[in-house]
Motif scaffolding. Structure first.
Motif, PDB file in Angstrom:
ATOM      1  N   LYS A   1       0.836  -1.194   0.000  1.00 59.37           N
ATOM      2  CA  LYS A   1       0.000   0.000   0.000  1.00 59.37           C
ATOM      3  C   LYS A   1       0.876   1.250   0.000  1.00 59.37           C
ATOM      4  CE  LYS A   1      -4.016  -1.977   2.388  1.00 59.37           C
ATOM      5  NZ  LYS A   1      -4.913  -1.884   3.570  1.00 59.37           N
ATOM      6  N   SER A   2       0.473   2.197  -0.827  1.00 58.61           N
ATOM      7  CA  SER A   2       1.182   3.477  -0.855  1.00 58.61           C
ATOM      8  C   SER A   2       0.856   4.286   0.403  1.00 58.61           C
ATOM      9  CB  SER A   2       0.778   4.270  -2.094  1.00 58.61           C
ATOM     10  OG  SER A   2       1.111   3.572  -3.277  1.00 58.61           O
TER      11      SER A   2
ATOM     12  N   ASP B   1       6.001   2.083   1.729  1.00 62.99           N
ATOM     13  CA  ASP B   1       6.327   3.011   0.646  1.00 62.99           C
ATOM     14  C   ASP B   1       7.642   3.727   0.931  1.00 62.99           C
ATOM     15  OD1 ASP B   1       5.357   3.693  -1.849  1.00 62.99           O
ATOM     16  OD2 ASP B   1       4.357   5.499  -1.159  1.00 62.99           O
TER      17      ASP B   1
ATOM     18  N   THR C   1      11.153   3.531  -1.325  1.00 64.20           N
ATOM     19  CA  THR C   1      11.875   4.722  -1.776  1.00 64.20           C
ATOM     20  C   THR C   1      13.354   4.613  -1.437  1.00 64.20           C
ATOM     21  OG1 THR C   1       9.897   6.103  -1.532  1.00 64.20           O
ATOM     22  CG2 THR C   1      12.029   7.229  -1.551  1.00 64.20           C
TER      23      THR C   1
ATOM     24  N   GLY D   1       7.047  -0.477  -6.360  1.00 66.27           N
ATOM     25  CA  GLY D   1       5.747   0.086  -6.015  1.00 66.27           C
ATOM     26  C   GLY D   1       4.631  -0.609  -6.768  1.00 66.27           C
TER      27      GLY D   1
ATOM     28  N   ARG E   1       4.389   2.584 -11.784  1.00 61.21           N
ATOM     29  CA  ARG E   1       5.582   2.441 -10.943  1.00 61.21           C
ATOM     30  C   ARG E   1       6.339   1.169 -11.288  1.00 61.21           C
ATOM     31  NH1 ARG E   1       4.415   3.977  -4.723  1.00 61.21           N
ATOM     32  NH2 ARG E   1       6.673   3.728  -4.686  1.00 61.21           N
TER      33      ARG E   1
END
Length: 555
Positions: free
Chosen positions: A467-468, A473, A477, A502, A507
């Motif tokens: 989940k973003s 997340d 990154t 992602g 993404r």
């Protein structure tokens, strides 16, 4: 490079005239993207895929001449003049295709029949919401005001990973971001559930989290505003051919560049020598060698089976040891019921509706998680999904993977009975909302989360993965920017795809671009990319031969 001069994959060393060799595991969007960009940059690549189709979860299957398109509900980057669009056009994903754009994102209907439609035009949306609840003018106007501001922004950072961005590109990003920094910060810091709690009207309070069909639970306001603004600009449409059509187009782009995909080729392990990946071993013992190996398949499978758990990193450990079993970090599985209907729906019918279910309906629908059912008229999205004069309806809901997995493992008869319960519920539910449709239904095909796992290989049937806007997340990154999609202690190896780049399709595609930019430096290649420019019109025949999902079907 001519066929005679191509490198021989079963040899350990490549010839002095051969291009650097790259093996890619998995022909999902991340794997195909990696292959296409590596081919454009001068490498020679080969993709090994366990399935018979490209795309991974971006797929489709058939039954009785109907095509059941599985993944895409909207695609970021279907417009022009932004980074997301550039990625898709470099990959040939939209070549020759029309795009379906909708004036609304979704409609939500409660158990009493009250409805709200989330228009992408902020003026129309504001008028509609105020008609429903004048008492909620303050949060309505605040939301629509922010939507107007997002419409003025056109920023999609999917071309270059930050560590490789030249100063000019970084400055250009700052010029876009800084004027609206407070807007980004505020909308990213405000959870949707908190914002929805400001509404007095019970329908609006319950409906806002379902703008994206299901309740994404952890999302703040920012992604809702961002994607509705994208849809307003016709940059979040539905491409002709759907999910498998997208994958087939990227596959065609990849092979036109000289790439090769081996289907029904299951990689059993990654060959490592002196802490360097040197190739792969397939089921049956066949070995292939390369200068670099990229895994773009399921993340847990990559780390624990293909590499035997020998190589990891703090970021990977957090993802697959700490976060994998936390429901707030990973999307649940989905139950899908595809319905083939003889006859066509009125073109004015809403393309997507989320129904908030009564307690009675929720109790009748096996393992439903959010007491809601999404009903989409997929024939409104693209041609070719149904024979002439017929329609496809797609009904979905978030469900519990463990429930379906245990049921299938311990009592196969009961498992099929529950799938039949889903089919019966969907038939009766559609008849309630579209009188007369039950008698026109020709086929219902039900896929549980375990079906998805077996068909695509994705862990626990989670088609969206992480989940973003969660800690996961943040870890991804760092994996991209700090670890550069590598594992410490293992050279000649990279990671791509949804579990490392992602969960959205753009993404996943961007992860292939990022990986290639990183590995070009190792292989002494100049990264190159250009738009495909293909103009041949898309047609359903380009989907190719489609398998059935399962031999046995519900009645």
């Amino acid at each position: 490079m001519s066929r005679e001069n191509r490198p021989v994959w079963h040899r350990r060393e490549r010839g002095p005239e051969d291009a650097p060799r790259v093996i890619i595991i998995g022909a999902g969007i991340g794997g195909l993207s990696t292959g296409a960009y590596a081919q454009m940059s001068g490498a020679e690549t080969r993709i090994f895929e366990r399935h018979v189709l490209p795309g991974g979860c971006c797929t489709a299957w058939s039954r009785q001449d109907y095509v059941f398109d599985y993944c895409i509900e909207w695609l970021t980057g279907t417009g022009r003049n932004n980074d997301a669009s550039q990625v898709w056009r470099e990959l040939g994903a939209l070549d020759g295709k029309t795009i379906a754009n909708f004036e609304m994102f979704n409609t939500v209907v409660d158990e009493n029949g009250r409805s709200v439609t989330f228009y992408n035009d902020p003026d129309r949306l504001e008028r509609h919401l105020l008609e429903i609840s004048p008492a909620d003018a303050r949060p309505i106007k605040a939301f629509c005001r922010d939507l107007r501001r997002f419409i003025d922004i056109n920023h999609y950072p999917f071309l270059t990973p930050p560590p490789l961005q030249p100063l000019k590109e970084k400055l250009a990003t700052l010029r876009v971001v800084l004027p609206d920094f407070v807007l980004f910060w505020r909308t990213a810091a405000t959870r949707m559930e908190k914002f929805a709690g400001r509404f007095q009207d019970p329908l609006l309070r319950r409906a806002f989290p379902f703008i994206f069909f299901q309740d994404h639970e952890v999302f703040p306001l920012l992604p809702y505003l961002f994607n509705m603004a994208s849809a307003h600009h016709h940059n979040a449409g539905f491409p002709q051919g759907g999910s498998l059509g997208l994958a087939r187009s990227v596959e065609e782009r990849y092979t036109s560049l000289g790439g090769r995909v081996d289907y029904r080729a299951r990689v059993e392990r990654i060959l490592v020598e002196n802490d360097r990946a040197i190739g792969v071993e397939l089921r049956g013992g066949e070995r292939h060698y390369a200068d670099h190996v990229v895994s773009a398949c399921d993340g847990h499978t990559t780390i624990h089976r293909l590499l035997g758990g020998r190589y990891t990193s703090p970021a990977v450990d957090r993802l697959f040891e700490e976060m994998m079993d936390r429901p707030e970090m990973v999307y649940p599985g989905v139950v899908s019921a595809f319905v083939g209907v003889k006859g066509e729906f009125d073109p004015a019918e809403r393309h997507s509706v989320t129904y908030l279910l009564s307690e009675e309906d929720s109790a009748a629908l096996p393992a439903v998680r959010q007491n809601s059912l999404v009903v989409q008229l997929r024939s409104h999205y693209s041609d070719g999904f149904a024979p002439p004069g017929k329609s496809v309806v797609h009904c979905t809901y978030f469900s519990d993977y463990a429930y379906w997995k245990e049921l299938r493992r311990t009592d196969r008869k009961a498992y099929w009975a529950r799938k039949q319960d889903v089919a019966d519920f969907v038939r009766d539910f559609l008849e309630r909302h579209h009188p007369g449709v039950a008698g026109a239904i020709e086929v219902i095909d039900v896929a549980s989360p375990t079906t998805t796992e077996r068909y695509t290989g994705v862990r626990e049937g989670s088609i969206l993965g992480w989940k973003s806007f969660t800690d996961a997340d943040d870890v991804i990154t760092k994996l991209i920017n700090k670890d550069r999609l590598r594992l410490p202690g293992l050279s000649g190896f990279s990671l791509a795809g949804q579990w490392f780049g992602g969960g959205s399709l753009i993404r996943a595609a961007a992860s292939g671009r990022f990986v290639t930019q990183y590995l070009c430096r190792d292989l002494g290649l100049e990264f190159r990319a250009w738009e495909s420019g293909g103009t041949e019109p898309w047609h359903p025949g380009k989907l190719g031969s489609l398998p059935q999902l399962e031999r046995r079907g519900v009645r």
